[in-house]
Design an enzyme around this catalytic site. Structure first.
Site, short mmCIF file in Angstrom:
data_model
loop_
_atom_site.label_atom_id
_atom_site.label_comp_id
_atom_site.label_asym_id
_atom_site.label_seq_id
_atom_site.Cartn_x
_atom_site.Cartn_y
_atom_site.Cartn_z
N GLU A 194 9.99 -38.71 62.20
CA GLU A 194 9.07 -39.85 62.19
C GLU A 194 7.75 -39.31 61.67
OE1 GLU A 194 8.88 -42.62 65.49
OE2 GLU A 194 6.71 -42.80 65.20
N HIS A 245 2.43 -44.71 64.03
CA HIS A 245 1.13 -44.38 64.61
C HIS A 245 -0.03 -45.04 63.88
CE1 HIS A 245 -1.87 -42.42 67.03
NE2 HIS A 245 -0.89 -42.16 67.84
N HIS A 276 1.56 -49.93 76.11
CA HIS A 276 0.28 -50.47 76.58
C HIS A 276 0.41 -51.70 77.46
CE1 HIS A 276 -1.53 -47.18 74.72
NE2 HIS A 276 -1.09 -47.50 73.52
N ASN A 313 6.62 -50.47 70.33
CA ASN A 313 6.18 -49.56 71.38
C ASN A 313 5.43 -50.37 72.45
OD1 ASN A 313 4.36 -47.88 72.89
ND2 ASN A 313 4.83 -46.21 71.49
N HIS A 342 6.86 -44.14 75.61
CA HIS A 342 6.47 -42.73 75.68
C HIS A 342 6.22 -42.39 77.15
CE1 HIS A 342 3.52 -39.41 74.07
NE2 HIS A 342 4.43 -38.93 74.90
N ARG A 368 0.42 -41.73 82.44
CA ARG A 368 -0.75 -42.63 82.39
C ARG A 368 -0.35 -44.08 82.13
NH1 ARG A 368 -3.64 -40.55 76.92
NH2 ARG A 368 -3.35 -38.56 77.98
N1 PXP Z 1 5.15 -43.20 67.10
C1 PXP Z 1 4.79 -42.18 67.91
C2 PXP Z 1 5.55 -40.91 67.83
C3 PXP Z 1 3.74 -42.33 68.84
O1 PXP Z 1 3.38 -41.30 69.64
C4 PXP Z 1 3.09 -43.57 68.93
C5 PXP Z 1 2.02 -43.77 69.96
O2 PXP Z 1 2.57 -43.67 71.23
C6 PXP Z 1 3.51 -44.61 68.07
C7 PXP Z 1 4.53 -44.38 67.15
C8 PXP Z 1 2.86 -45.95 68.10
O3 PXP Z 1 1.52 -45.84 67.71
P1 PXP Z 1 0.55 -47.08 67.87
O4 PXP Z 1 0.54 -47.44 69.31
O5 PXP Z 1 -0.74 -46.56 67.36
O6 PXP Z 1 1.12 -48.18 67.01
#
Ligand code: PXP
Length: 253
Positions: A160, A201, A12, A9, A45, A51
């Site tokens: 998920e 997450h 950030h 992901n 996302h 943001r």
């Molecule tokens: N999976 C989902 C559905 C999420 O919303 C997020 C955060 O955007 C993640 C995975 C990744 O989480 P993290 O950034 O805490 O690893």
């Protein structure tokens, strides 16, 4: 041998870029480094408030994924606006998530037991499947039997599982056996229908390993920790280490 997949992901990277309104660091470059290092998919996302990931990042990241012939997993809320974006872009995967404007990050799974939310999720799945039949859908949810059984009544392909609470308990050195029990029971419900069983997450290198040892999930989507470590070690290095860890725990011989 079959190994669990890593979805990186890269939200950030966009957080850092948007903080200054600059064009760097580039989201597409993060996707390129991740995929070139061996990540199995890129997750972004597109939030309602934009943001971090911006609209233009979606096709640009998708193009980068296409170069590697690997999937883009677009996380999004169930709003009409997001569904329209998904059916135009046609990502390989959509992950439907709950979205609250004030939250810092996604705070839990979709509440599919609430009739209004359920109707919204069901309608989003129907529209995406009708307009973009090749797009697979996962539902970001908690691993309770009621929630998972309800998920199986909509047109999706995977769940998920929200691992945020597990990850917090891991950090606080709490007993994790209840989480593992739920994940195991959840897997049997989901696998009975042949759906995919993914997780994500809040995970870190350390909290990932006990989950890998449990061999329940086929895919992990991880972002925040990877990007934090990448500041010190470099993105490619962090992903390589995570993939090496994942290779220690094949799902099947
Ligand atoms: N999976 C989902 C559905 C999420 O919303 C997020 C955060 O955007 C993640 C995975 C990744 O989480 P993290 O950034 O805490 O690893």
């Amino acid at each position: 041998m079959k190994y669990p997949r890593l979805g990186v992901n890269i939200d950030h990277v966009a957080t850092l870029r948007q903080q200054r309104g600059e064009f760097y660091p580039e989201v597409t470059r993060a996707a390129e480094v991740s995929l070139a290092t061996g990540a199995h998919q890129i997750t972004i996302h597109l939030r309602e408030d934009r943001r971090h990931i911006q609209d233009r990042d979606v096709p640009e990241t998708h193009n980068m994924c296409r170069k590697f012939k690997l999937p883009l997993n677009l996380e999004m809320g169930c709003s009409d606006e997001m569904v329209q974006i998904a059916i135009l872009e046609k990502p390989e995967w959509v992950c439907l998530v709950p979205e609250k404007r004030a939250e810092r990050t996604t705070e839990g799974g979709l509440d599919v037991l609430d009739p209004i939310n359920y109707a919204r999720v069901k309608a989003a799945c129907e529209t995406i499947k009708k307009m973009s039949p090749a797009t697979k859908i996962s539902l970001f949810v908690e691993a309770t039997p009621q929630v998972l059984s309800k998920c199986l009544t909509v047109r999706a392909d995977a769940v998920e599982i929200h691992t945020g609470e597990y990850a917090k308990d891991f950090l606080n050195k709490k007993d994790l056996s209840n989480h593992f029990k739920m994940y195991r029971e959840g897997r049997s419900i989901i696998k009975a229908q042949g759906w995919g069983y993914h997780a994500g997450h809040g995970l870190t290198f350390e909290s990932l390993e006990p989950l890998l040892a449990e061999k329940q999930f086929e895919e992990y989507n991880i972002g925040h920790w990877i990007m934090g470590e990448a500041l010190f070690l470099g993105l490619g290095h962090v992903i390589k280490e995570m993939l090496t860890l994942m290779k220690k725990y094949p799902l099947e011989a």
